[in-house]
Design an enzyme around this catalytic site. Structure first.
Site, mmCIF file in Angstrom:
data_model
loop_
_atom_site.group_PDB
_atom_site.id
_atom_site.type_symbol
_atom_site.label_atom_id
_atom_site.label_comp_id
_atom_site.label_asym_id
_atom_site.label_seq_id
_atom_site.Cartn_x
_atom_site.Cartn_y
_atom_site.Cartn_z
ATOM 1 N N GLY A 17 4.888 -5.138 -8.416
ATOM 2 C CA GLY A 17 5.147 -4.202 -7.685
ATOM 3 C C GLY A 17 4.449 -4.391 -6.667
ATOM 4 O O GLY A 17 4.447 -3.172 -5.801
ATOM 5 N N HIS A 24 -0.649 -8.933 1.646
ATOM 6 C CA HIS A 24 -1.154 -8.101 2.335
ATOM 7 C C HIS A 24 -2.549 -7.815 0.761
ATOM 8 O O HIS A 24 -1.750 -7.686 -0.430
ATOM 9 C CB HIS A 24 -0.923 -6.733 2.196
ATOM 10 C CG HIS A 24 0.400 -6.129 1.697
ATOM 11 N ND1 HIS A 24 2.079 -7.158 1.514
ATOM 12 C CD2 HIS A 24 0.575 -5.294 0.293
ATOM 13 C CE1 HIS A 24 2.785 -6.157 0.515
ATOM 14 N NE2 HIS A 24 1.612 -5.418 -0.436
HETATM 15 P P1 AMP Z 1 3.255 -3.269 -1.660
HETATM 16 O O1 AMP Z 1 4.255 -2.556 -2.794
HETATM 17 O O2 AMP Z 1 2.041 -4.133 -2.876
HETATM 18 O O3 AMP Z 1 3.931 -4.136 -1.391
HETATM 19 O O4 AMP Z 1 2.349 -2.805 -0.695
HETATM 20 C C1 AMP Z 1 2.831 -2.264 0.055
HETATM 21 C C2 AMP Z 1 2.384 -1.053 1.661
HETATM 22 O O5 AMP Z 1 2.379 -1.143 1.945
HETATM 23 C C3 AMP Z 1 2.586 0.400 0.048
HETATM 24 O O6 AMP Z 1 1.110 0.569 -0.320
HETATM 25 C C4 AMP Z 1 3.192 1.024 0.741
HETATM 26 O O7 AMP Z 1 2.365 2.402 1.659
HETATM 27 C C5 AMP Z 1 2.484 0.317 2.401
HETATM 28 N N1 AMP Z 1 3.472 0.531 3.822
HETATM 29 C C6 AMP Z 1 4.476 0.745 4.455
HETATM 30 N N2 AMP Z 1 4.717 0.897 5.711
HETATM 31 C C7 AMP Z 1 3.877 1.426 6.101
HETATM 32 C C8 AMP Z 1 3.897 1.510 7.133
HETATM 33 N N3 AMP Z 1 4.433 1.645 8.129
HETATM 34 N N4 AMP Z 1 2.048 1.579 7.635
HETATM 35 C C9 AMP Z 1 1.310 1.404 6.686
HETATM 36 N N5 AMP Z 1 1.674 1.491 5.702
HETATM 37 C C10 AMP Z 1 2.904 1.357 5.001
#
Ligand code: AMP
Length: 112
Positions: free
Chosen positions: A91, A98
């Site tokens: 996912g 992160h």
């Molecule tokens: P994942 O799906 O584990 O790769 O998590 C990526 C996360 O990054 C998701 O929960 C998104 O909502 C978050 N995300 C994407 N763009 C941004 C942004 N510009 N600032 C903060 N969070 C973000």
């Protein structure tokens, strides 16, 4: 360049709730819980699966940052969840390591 690399470069705005030479933390733009923070290394690394032996200290530091921002968000007593998604079936949508710090509500198991 990933969206998190752009945040680190200051090209996309984000408010850091924590920052040091190796890591930053900021709120997820699409929160899945009352508290939803992201902890990322400044060093570009696709996911935890790409970590090598020399990253061991950095990974430990990132875990300490996770617990610190969780504590500062008031989650010490209630508990919380730390998640890192890896690859397509994991996912993962942003290819920069992160850790999600999620709290402020009851979490379910198994995860979706
Ligand atoms: P994942 O799906 O584990 O790769 O998590 C990526 C996360 O990054 C998701 O929960 C998104 O909502 C978050 N995300 C994407 N763009 C941004 C942004 N510009 N600032 C903060 N969070 C973000």
């Amino acid at each position: 360049m990933t969206i998190f690399a752009k945040i680190l470069a200051g090209e996309i705005p984000a408010t850091f709730v924590y920052e040091d030479d190796h890591a930053v933390a900021f709120a997820d733009v699409s929160p899945q819980a009352p508290v939803h923070l992201l902890v990322i290394p400044r060093k570009p690394m696709k996911s935890l699966h790409d970590a090598v032996a020399e990253d061991t200290k950095l990974l430990g530091h990132l875990m300490q940052v996770c617990r610190q921002v969780a504590a500062e968000a008031g989650l010490s007593e209630s508990g919380y969840r730390i998640v890192t998604n890896i690859g397509k079936e994991g996912g993962q949508s942003v290819e920069h390591l992160h850790f999600h710090v999620l709290g402020g509500r009851d979490m379910t198991w198994p995860p979706g």
